[in-house]
Enzyme design. Structure first.
Site, mmCIF file in Angstrom:
data_model
loop_
_atom_site.group_PDB
_atom_site.id
_atom_site.type_symbol
_atom_site.label_atom_id
_atom_site.label_comp_id
_atom_site.label_asym_id
_atom_site.label_seq_id
_atom_site.Cartn_x
_atom_site.Cartn_y
_atom_site.Cartn_z
ATOM 1 N N ARG A 171 0.854 -1.185 0.000
ATOM 2 C CA ARG A 171 0.000 0.000 0.000
ATOM 3 C C ARG A 171 0.892 1.239 0.000
ATOM 4 O O ARG A 171 1.389 1.672 1.025
ATOM 5 C CB ARG A 171 -0.904 -0.009 1.241
ATOM 6 N N HIS B 162 -3.349 4.957 4.487
ATOM 7 C CA HIS B 162 -4.531 4.096 4.559
ATOM 8 C C HIS B 162 -5.755 4.831 4.023
ATOM 9 O O HIS B 162 -6.494 4.306 3.189
ATOM 10 C CB HIS B 162 -4.780 3.641 6.001
ATOM 11 N N TYR C 271 4.363 5.585 11.120
ATOM 12 C CA TYR C 271 4.608 4.207 11.562
ATOM 13 C C TYR C 271 5.404 3.356 10.562
ATOM 14 O O TYR C 271 5.621 2.175 10.794
ATOM 15 C CB TYR C 271 3.288 3.491 11.888
#
Length: 380
Positions: free
Chosen positions: A268, A272, A281
């Site tokens: 990805r 998100h 992160y």
């Protein structure tokens, strides 16, 4: 006495057709793709990529409330859509708008949904990107994780009972495999021998949870065997591999009456959603490496170029044309009227009950008293 090992000594191999430079591996076996289909696949991958960029920017400008992209997963979207038929039911998660795009959903229809205007099929009741289409057999998106999987099995079983030459195809992320619905769906499908294809987009991250914290097994592909489901692991950034695997899975699902699990390994590249900042992160260098060296759109372009089906002039013309179309659709959707207030209270009951009628009356009275607190483009 012998216990079954918690893991095999060797990892399940990953099916690939194209190398990182877009060239087929020697002796690679894959389903042949015609020039026409290949060009449409590439056009739609570029369109999806461009739509994501523009709609994401629109959200950042405050023009729509929410958005998420398919960045890095364009091949899974488009190649899987190309390998199935329009009669097949698609039960998506939320990162598969490319399947709708392939089937004919227009830029205007995408924009209308994101703006929740009067032309939105959901009548403005859904959050942006919760697309759905009866015409294209695409079940409406629901953000709750993995709840769509048992639904897909039920739809597939119905197709089987009606003796239809079709299957159900459902998508989910690696995080979905931790939900009970995933396990129930796989078991349900195996027992009923339902013609359903499970496509797991293993993109490395379930929002901020890495796959190392998601499971201890060898990915998602090994979970199929536990439930008696035939499975395969595929390079999700390889459009030809995805096309071939899904094409074969469909033939088995319908011809043999069985479920199939496909684990598509990808990454990805985007955040998100627009509510997320993934640099908090995961390393920026990691994201950039995947974006620049493992881009599925670039890899597929190199393959069609090597076949003499594409060149730089066509590329420039396509990207310019697509951008204009999307910007026009965005502008039209933005200035369109919103659905009427009455749509908030319809489509559940044949005859509206008294409590709903009271709520509607109360809302209308409140808007009349405080018009400055409500959008002026919502018909009362």
């Amino acid at each position: 006495m012998r216990f079954i090992s918690e893991s095999s000594e060797e990892r399940i191999p990953c099916y690939r057709v194209l190398d990182d430079d877009g060239q087929p591996f020697p002796d690679s076996s894959f389903v042949k793709v015609s020039e026409g289909v290949a060009i449409k696949m590439y056009n739609d991958m570029v369109t999806l990529q461009t739509m994501d960029t523009i709609f994401y920017e629109a959200q950042r400008q405050g023009r729509i409330s929410f958005y998420l992209t398919t960045s890095g997963e364009e091949a899974i979207n488009i190649a899987s859509a190309a390998a199935i038929k329009n009669d097949d039911f698609v039960v998506p998660q939320y990162r598969e708008p490319g399947v709708l795009l392939w089937r004919g959903f227009s830029m205007q229809e995408f924009a209308n949904q994101c703006f929740g205007n009067k032309a939105d099929y959901g009548k403005g009741r859904q959050m942006p990107i919760h697309y759905g289409s009866n015409k294209y057999n695409y079940f409406t998106v629901s953000s709750t994780i993995a709840t769509q999987l048992p639904h897909a099995v039920g739809a597939a079983y119905a197709l089987k009972m009606d003796r239809k030459d079709a299957c159900a195809v459902t998508y989910f992320g690696d995080g979905g495999t931790s939900e009970g619905d995933f396990h129930a769906a796989l078991n349900f499908s195996a027992v009923t021998e339902a013609p359903v294809i499970f496509i797991c987009r293993n993109n490395g991250w379930a929002i901020s949870t890495p796959i190392s914290d998601q499971f201890r097994s060898d990915g998602a592909v090994v979970k199929g065997r536990a439930y008696g489901v035939r499975s395969i692991r595929v390079d999700g950034n390889d459009a030809l591999a995805i096309y071939s695997a899904v094409h074969a899975a469909r033939e088995m699902a319908i011809g043999e009456g069985r479920p199939i699990l496909i684990e598509a390994l990808t990454y990805r590249v985007g955040h998100h959603t627009t509510s997320d900042d993934s640099t908090k992160y995961r390393p920026v260098d990691e994201i950039e490496w995947w974006r620049t060296t493992q881009d599925p759109v670039t890899r597929f372009r190199k393959w069609i170029e090597s076949n003499g089906w594409w060149n730089g002039d066509i590329e420039s013309e396509l990207r310019s044309s697509v951008r204009k179309q999307i910007l026009h659709a965005l502008q039209e959707a933005e200035k369109a009227e919103k659905p009427p207030i009455s749509d908030l209270f319809t489509d559940v009951y044949d005859v509206s009950p008294s409590n709903l009628r009271e709520q509607e009356h109360s809302l209308r009275e409140t808007i009349k008293k405080h018009p400055q607190d409500y959008p002026s483009n919502v018909p009362i």
